[in-house]
Design a protein around this motif. Structure first.
Motif, PDB file in Angstrom:
ATOM      1  N   GLU A  25       4.776   3.449  -1.604  1.00  0.00           N
ATOM      2  CA  GLU A  25       4.866   2.038  -0.877  1.00  0.00           C
ATOM      3  C   GLU A  25       4.704   0.975  -2.488  1.00  0.00           C
ATOM      4  OE1 GLU A  25       3.623   1.126   3.204  1.00  0.00           O
ATOM      5  OE2 GLU A  25       2.006   3.113   2.326  1.00  0.00           O
ATOM      6  N   ILE A  26       4.252   0.257  -2.385  1.00  0.00           N
ATOM      7  CA  ILE A  26       4.234  -0.916  -3.251  1.00  0.00           C
ATOM      8  C   ILE A  26       2.250  -1.109  -3.001  1.00  0.00           C
ATOM      9  CG2 ILE A  26       3.951  -3.265  -4.857  1.00  0.00           C
ATOM     10  CD1 ILE A  26       6.719  -3.195  -3.174  1.00  0.00           C
ATOM     11  N   ASP A  27       0.877  -1.013  -4.346  1.00  0.00           N
ATOM     12  CA  ASP A  27      -0.233  -0.917  -4.563  1.00  0.00           C
ATOM     13  C   ASP A  27      -0.509  -2.008  -5.582  1.00  0.00           C
ATOM     14  OD1 ASP A  27      -2.398  -1.489  -3.733  1.00  0.00           O
ATOM     15  OD2 ASP A  27      -3.096   1.135  -4.319  1.00  0.00           O
ATOM     16  N   ARG A  28      -0.213  -2.934  -5.175  1.00  0.00           N
ATOM     17  CA  ARG A  28      -0.963  -4.010  -6.454  1.00  0.00           C
ATOM     18  C   ARG A  28      -0.163  -3.677  -7.935  1.00  0.00           C
ATOM     19  NH1 ARG A  28      -7.162  -1.707  -5.886  1.00  0.00           N
ATOM     20  NH2 ARG A  28      -5.884   0.323  -5.690  1.00  0.00           N
ATOM     21  N   GLY A  50       9.154  -5.983  -3.194  1.00  0.00           N
ATOM     22  CA  GLY A  50       7.799  -6.452  -4.574  1.00  0.00           C
ATOM     23  C   GLY A  50       8.359  -6.129  -5.526  1.00  0.00           C
ATOM     24  N   ASP A  51       7.976  -6.742  -6.884  1.00  0.00           N
ATOM     25  CA  ASP A  51       7.707  -6.466  -7.783  1.00  0.00           C
ATOM     26  C   ASP A  51       7.499  -5.335  -9.121  1.00  0.00           C
ATOM     27  OD1 ASP A  51       7.881  -7.033 -11.027  1.00  0.00           O
ATOM     28  OD2 ASP A  51       6.710  -8.875 -10.938  1.00  0.00           O
ATOM     29  N   LEU A  52       8.181  -4.063  -8.780  1.00  0.00           N
ATOM     30  CA  LEU A  52       7.325  -3.000  -9.091  1.00  0.00           C
ATOM     31  C   LEU A  52       7.854  -2.729 -11.033  1.00  0.00           C
ATOM     32  CD1 LEU A  52       8.596  -0.679  -6.040  1.00  0.00           C
ATOM     33  CD2 LEU A  52       6.303  -0.734  -7.635  1.00  0.00           C
ATOM     34  N   THR A  53       9.539  -3.176 -11.279  1.00  0.00           N
ATOM     35  CA  THR A  53       9.669  -3.049 -12.058  1.00  0.00           C
ATOM     36  C   THR A  53       9.673  -4.142 -13.528  1.00  0.00           C
ATOM     37  OG1 THR A  53      12.222  -3.405 -11.591  1.00  0.00           O
ATOM     38  CG2 THR A  53      11.250  -1.525 -11.477  1.00  0.00           C
ATOM     39  N   GLY A  54       9.564  -5.532 -13.542  1.00  0.00           N
ATOM     40  CA  GLY A  54       9.147  -6.482 -13.316  1.00  0.00           C
ATOM     41  C   GLY A  54      11.063  -6.890 -14.053  1.00  0.00           C
ATOM     42  N   GLY A  55      11.624  -7.070 -12.713  1.00  0.00           N
ATOM     43  CA  GLY A  55      12.686  -7.576 -12.420  1.00  0.00           C
ATOM     44  C   GLY A  55      13.079  -8.697 -13.062  1.00  0.00           C
ATOM     45  N   SER A  56      14.164  -9.488 -12.152  1.00  0.00           N
ATOM     46  CA  SER A  56      14.264 -10.887 -12.145  1.00  0.00           C
ATOM     47  C   SER A  56      14.300 -11.020 -10.882  1.00  0.00           C
ATOM     48  CB  SER A  56      16.078 -11.515 -12.443  1.00  0.00           C
ATOM     49  OG  SER A  56      17.137 -10.715 -11.702  1.00  0.00           O
ATOM     50  N   GLY A  57      14.341  -9.917  -9.915  1.00  0.00           N
ATOM     51  CA  GLY A  57      14.357 -10.316  -8.262  1.00  0.00           C
ATOM     52  C   GLY A  57      13.165  -9.039  -8.058  1.00  0.00           C
ATOM     53  N   ASN A  58      13.397  -9.267  -6.710  1.00  0.00           N
ATOM     54  CA  ASN A  58      12.344  -8.351  -6.011  1.00  0.00           C
ATOM     55  C   ASN A  58      13.135  -6.944  -5.987  1.00  0.00           C
ATOM     56  OD1 ASN A  58       9.908  -9.445  -5.380  1.00  0.00           O
ATOM     57  ND2 ASN A  58      10.419  -9.988  -3.586  1.00  0.00           N
ATOM     58  N   ILE A  71      -0.091  10.259  -5.498  1.00  0.00           N
ATOM     59  CA  ILE A  71       0.846  10.223  -6.815  1.00  0.00           C
ATOM     60  C   ILE A  71       0.829   8.393  -7.747  1.00  0.00           C
ATOM     61  CG2 ILE A  71       2.182  10.316  -8.834  1.00  0.00           C
ATOM     62  CD1 ILE A  71       3.200  12.941  -7.084  1.00  0.00           C
ATOM     63  N   THR A  72      -0.013   8.147  -8.404  1.00  0.00           N
ATOM     64  CA  THR A  72       0.795   6.411  -8.898  1.00  0.00           C
ATOM     65  C   THR A  72       1.172   6.392  -9.985  1.00  0.00           C
ATOM     66  OG1 THR A  72      -1.923   5.942  -7.600  1.00  0.00           O
ATOM     67  CG2 THR A  72      -0.566   4.569  -9.375  1.00  0.00           C
ATOM     68  N   TYR A  73       3.457   5.505  -9.675  1.00  0.00           N
ATOM     69  CA  TYR A  73       3.744   5.780 -10.664  1.00  0.00           C
ATOM     70  C   TYR A  73       3.471   3.821 -12.055  1.00  0.00           C
ATOM     71  CZ  TYR A  73       5.549  10.117  -9.582  1.00  0.00           C
ATOM     72  OH  TYR A  73       5.274  11.782  -9.096  1.00  0.00           O
ATOM     73  N   ARG A  74       3.699   3.851 -12.394  1.00  0.00           N
ATOM     74  CA  ARG A  74       3.758   2.975 -13.363  1.00  0.00           C
ATOM     75  C   ARG A  74       4.949   2.314 -13.981  1.00  0.00           C
ATOM     76  NH1 ARG A  74      -1.131  -0.595 -15.439  1.00  0.00           N
ATOM     77  NH2 ARG A  74      -1.456  -0.592 -12.946  1.00  0.00           N
ATOM     78  N   TRP A  75       6.223   1.042 -14.478  1.00  0.00           N
ATOM     79  CA  TRP A  75       7.288   1.234 -14.413  1.00  0.00           C
ATOM     80  C   TRP A  75       6.726   1.140 -16.467  1.00  0.00           C
ATOM     81  CZ3 TRP A  75      12.178   1.989 -13.329  1.00  0.00           C
ATOM     82  CH2 TRP A  75      12.993   1.479 -14.267  1.00  0.00           C
ATOM     83  N   ALA A  76       7.531   2.036 -16.912  1.00  0.00           N
ATOM     84  CA  ALA A  76       7.186   1.584 -18.440  1.00  0.00           C
ATOM     85  C   ALA A  76       8.486   2.037 -19.383  1.00  0.00           C
ATOM     86  CB  ALA A  76       5.398   2.850 -19.259  1.00  0.00           C
ATOM     87  N   SER A  77       8.780   1.823 -20.101  1.00  0.00           N
ATOM     88  CA  SER A  77       9.448   1.546 -21.421  1.00  0.00           C
ATOM     89  C   SER A  77      10.926   2.066 -19.796  1.00  0.00           C
ATOM     90  CB  SER A  77       9.451   3.084 -22.532  1.00  0.00           C
ATOM     91  OG  SER A  77       8.591   3.014 -22.937  1.00  0.00           O
ATOM     92  N   GLY A  78      11.968   1.450 -19.855  1.00  0.00           N
ATOM     93  CA  GLY A  78      12.350   1.149 -18.729  1.00  0.00           C
ATOM     94  C   GLY A  78      12.516   2.511 -17.646  1.00  0.00           C
ATOM     95  N   ARG A  79      10.870   3.083 -17.349  1.00  0.00           N
ATOM     96  CA  ARG A  79      11.282   3.886 -15.709  1.00  0.00           C
ATOM     97  C   ARG A  79      10.368   4.868 -15.543  1.00  0.00           C
ATOM     98  NH1 ARG A  79      12.440   9.679 -18.915  1.00  0.00           N
ATOM     99  NH2 ARG A  79      10.258   9.179 -20.467  1.00  0.00           N
ATOM    100  N   PHE A  80       9.414   4.769 -14.137  1.00  0.00           N
ATOM    101  CA  PHE A  80       8.778   5.118 -13.972  1.00  0.00           C
ATOM    102  C   PHE A  80       8.040   6.264 -14.579  1.00  0.00           C
ATOM    103  CE2 PHE A  80      10.174   2.696 -10.268  1.00  0.00           C
ATOM    104  CZ  PHE A  80       9.456   2.073  -9.894  1.00  0.00           C
ATOM    105  N   VAL A  81       6.255   6.467 -14.795  1.00  0.00           N
ATOM    106  CA  VAL A  81       5.388   7.132 -15.250  1.00  0.00           C
ATOM    107  C   VAL A  81       5.058   7.338 -14.997  1.00  0.00           C
ATOM    108  CG1 VAL A  81       6.454   6.753 -17.723  1.00  0.00           C
ATOM    109  CG2 VAL A  81       4.446   5.196 -16.723  1.00  0.00           C
ATOM    110  N   LYS A  82       3.784   9.116 -14.666  1.00  0.00           N
ATOM    111  CA  LYS A  82       2.649   8.883 -13.529  1.00  0.00           C
ATOM    112  C   LYS A  82       1.828   9.058 -14.499  1.00  0.00           C
ATOM    113  CE  LYS A  82       1.452  13.244 -12.864  1.00  0.00           C
ATOM    114  NZ  LYS A  82       1.650  14.447 -12.523  1.00  0.00           N
ATOM    115  N   GLU A  85       0.852  -1.158   0.267  1.00  0.00           N
ATOM    116  CA  GLU A  85      -0.411   0.831  -0.073  1.00  0.00           C
ATOM    117  C   GLU A  85       0.651   0.854  -0.042  1.00  0.00           C
ATOM    118  OE1 GLU A  85      -3.867   1.491   2.330  1.00  0.00           O
ATOM    119  OE2 GLU A  85      -3.506  -0.928   2.414  1.00  0.00           O
ATOM    120  N   GLY A  86       0.313   2.557  -0.155  1.00  0.00           N
ATOM    121  CA  GLY A  86       1.592   2.939  -0.336  1.00  0.00           C
ATOM    122  C   GLY A  86       1.443   4.540  -0.392  1.00  0.00           C
TER     123      GLY A  86
END
Length: 222
Positions: free
Chosen positions: A159-162, A110-118, A187-198, A47-48
């Motif tokens: 924090e991480i939310d879903r 947590g998994d925010l960036t889709g990498g190989s680990g948390n 503000i909610t950010y999502r990982w896209a194209s190698g970085r966080f976007v709002k 939650e964040g």
């Protein structure tokens, strides 16, 4: 997690040797059990909180002091922040033990960036009132971790939310005590194209009125 039978023998010496081997096996198994239990992290919060001056496209700053094969704990998180050249001098000055060797950091995974680990989320707080002075996200990269997000205008918390990064900044009006802000910007950010976007943002008024319709955005935080 991450015995034996004492065979009857023709002589007392044989039975004694077997008992010693059995005891050593039990001790070795116990030591392995304790070591495997001691490698856990601090857990993950889902939650964040937030910040309008967040920097999503920060220059990656690999940290050789911690490898992805480790399970980052509070001490590792402190080292990540202290060794990170993108962290401000003000935050590093605030990052000192409150009592004994206990640092004011809140660490989650947590998994925010889709990498190989948390990914590792670190919030640096003040000792007295636990106000967030800096929030950071570290991603595994090239055998270490790199800073892929930072927010350093207090009070701020991440924090991480879903699967999304949620950053919250409390808002104070004149005369508000630290314990009673007037509202918050989220503000909610999502990982896209190698970085966080709002993705979207809104304002919560603690008086009971919620203002600000969520609006989608593909722009960087800034």
């Amino acid at each position: 997690m991450r015995g034996g039978l004492t065979e009857a023998g023709p002589t007392p010496a044989r039975g004694t040797i077997q008992a010693v081997i059995t005891a050593m096996s039990v001790l070795a198994a116990l030591a392995l059990f304790v070591a495997s239990c001691a490698t856990g992290g601090t857990g993950a919060r889902d939650e964040g909180p937030a910040h309008t001056d967040a920097v999503a496209g920060v220059t990656p700053s690999p940290s050789p002091s911690l490898t992805p094969t480790d399970a980052p704990d509070r001490a590792d998180a402190v080292r990540l922040v202290k060794d990170d050249p993108s962290v401000s001098a003000e935050v590093k000055r605030e990052l000192k033990p409150c009592v004994g060797d206990e640092y004011p950091v809140d660490v989650s995974y947590g998994d925010l960036t889709g990498g190989s680990g948390n990914d590792v989320i670190v919030n640096v707080l003040t000792c007295g009132d636990l106000v967030g002075v800096g929030s950071y996200v570290y991603r595994e990269s090239d055998g270490g971790y790199e800073n892929v997000f930072k927010a350093e205008e207090p009070p701020v918390y991440a924090e991480i939310d879903r699967g999304d990064l949620v950053v919250t900044k409390q808002v104070y009006e004149k005369g508000d005590p630290v314990s009673s802000p007037s509202g918050e910007n989220v503000i909610t950010y999502r990982w896209a194209s190698g970085r966080f976007v709002k993705e979207f943002s809104w304002h919560n008024d603690y008086s009971g009125v919620v203002g600000g319709d969520p609006t989608a955005s593909a722009s960087d935080a800034g």
